[in-house]
Enzyme design. Structure first.
Site, PDB file in Angstrom:
ATOM      1  N   TYR A   9      -7.049  10.273  -9.727  1.00 48.52           N
ATOM      2  CA  TYR A   9      -8.119  10.576 -10.667  1.00 48.52           C
ATOM      3  C   TYR A   9      -8.513  12.048 -10.718  1.00 48.52           C
ATOM      4  CZ  TYR A   9      -8.827   5.503 -10.555  1.00 48.52           C
ATOM      5  OH  TYR A   9      -8.655   4.142 -10.633  1.00 48.52           O
ATOM      6  N   HIS A  18     -12.890  12.223 -16.432  1.00 48.66           N
ATOM      7  CA  HIS A  18     -14.054  11.675 -15.735  1.00 48.66           C
ATOM      8  C   HIS A  18     -14.407  12.491 -14.491  1.00 48.66           C
ATOM      9  CE1 HIS A  18     -16.805   8.507 -16.378  1.00 48.66           C
ATOM     10  NE2 HIS A  18     -16.330   7.585 -15.565  1.00 48.66           N
ATOM     11  N   ASN A  47     -19.209   4.486 -10.284  1.00 54.71           N
ATOM     12  CA  ASN A  47     -20.336   3.563 -10.468  1.00 54.71           C
ATOM     13  C   ASN A  47     -21.099   3.260  -9.181  1.00 54.71           C
ATOM     14  OD1 ASN A  47     -18.416   2.006  -9.258  1.00 54.71           O
ATOM     15  ND2 ASN A  47     -18.469   0.329 -10.726  1.00 54.71           N
ATOM     16  N   ASP A  51     -19.191  14.485 -16.896  1.00 55.59           N
ATOM     17  CA  ASP A  51     -18.504  14.456 -18.180  1.00 55.59           C
ATOM     18  C   ASP A  51     -19.405  13.826 -19.234  1.00 55.59           C
ATOM     19  OD1 ASP A  51     -18.068  12.049 -16.538  1.00 55.59           O
ATOM     20  OD2 ASP A  51     -16.987  11.296 -18.293  1.00 55.59           O
ATOM     21  N   ASN A  85     -21.919   5.320 -16.125  1.00 56.97           N
ATOM     22  CA  ASN A  85     -22.206   4.512 -14.938  1.00 56.97           C
ATOM     23  C   ASN A  85     -22.659   5.329 -13.733  1.00 56.97           C
ATOM     24  OD1 ASN A  85     -21.652   2.031 -16.157  1.00 56.97           O
ATOM     25  ND2 ASN A  85     -19.464   2.198 -15.740  1.00 56.97           N
TER      26      ASN A  85
END
Length: 208
Positions: A30, A35, A84, A109, A130
């Protein structure tokens, strides 16, 4: 020994400390995705402090320092968990370092802003983000500062949840380093100048 322990505690609860959080997901899968742009900007800030991220008991990695002598102490934080579940580590860090919500800056973001723009705000809703939702819940208030880093809307009918978990496109990668520098500048400006002055500097300004 007692003097050293007391000095460490006083430094921990320094009244001028600010907590700056970069949102994202953990792991190499990631780290280059849209994100995670908040954590990318945090890396820029850590470089300015000459500090490295190290594990902390709160479930986060932190880097600490001052951008110049006499400046407020900055505690930069990346959660070890997923987006989250950002709230738990942020709340724990705020308690550990005795930082109130008004001295917490979250860099994240923002789908609703064009890719090369920034907006700054205090409080407000989470807009379906989230990470922001979980932080507001854990802190018991949404009244923390935000650096909203525009990543744009997905093209066509692409699912936003899929879009944010993809790397930046080739046309975006040339601008991205400057945008990250701008985001780091904006976080510093919130600390040094306050919200209104920082908004006047950064609102409506494209990455140059």
């Amino acid at each position: 020994m007692f003097w050293r322990k007391r000095e460490k505690t006083e430094d921990r609860v320094s009244g001028d400390s600010w907590l700056i959080v970069g949102l994202g997901n953990p792991g190499a899968k990631y780290e280059a995705t849209r994100h995670n742009v908040g954590q990318m900007a945090l890396d820029v800030l850590a470089g300015r402090l000459g500090s490295r991220f190290t594990p902390h008991r709160t479930g986060a990695r932190i880097a600490e320092g001052r951008v110049r002598p006499g400046a407020p102490k900055l505690i930069l934080a990346k959660s070890n968990g997923y987006m989250n579940t950002s709230g738990g580590p942020v709340s724990a860090l705020a308690k550990y370092f005795d930082v109130p919500a008004e001295r917490i800056v979250v860099i994240h973001d923002e789908l609703d802003l064009p890719f090369d723009t920034l907006k700054l705000k205090l409080g407000g809703g989470h807009g379906g983000h989230n990470g922001l939702r979980d932080i507001a819940k854990a802190l018991g208030t949404p009244a923390f500062l935000r650096v909203r880093v525009g990543i744009g809307r997905p093209p066509g009918q692409q699912d936003p949840a899929d879009f944010v978990l993809r790397p930046f496109g080739a046309s975006e990668r040339g601008t991205l380093p400057v945008l990250l520098e701008d985001a780091a500048d904006a976080a510093e400006a919130l600390v040094d100048e306050g919200l209104l002055a920082a908004q006047q500097r950064f609102h409506g300004r494209d990455a140059k």
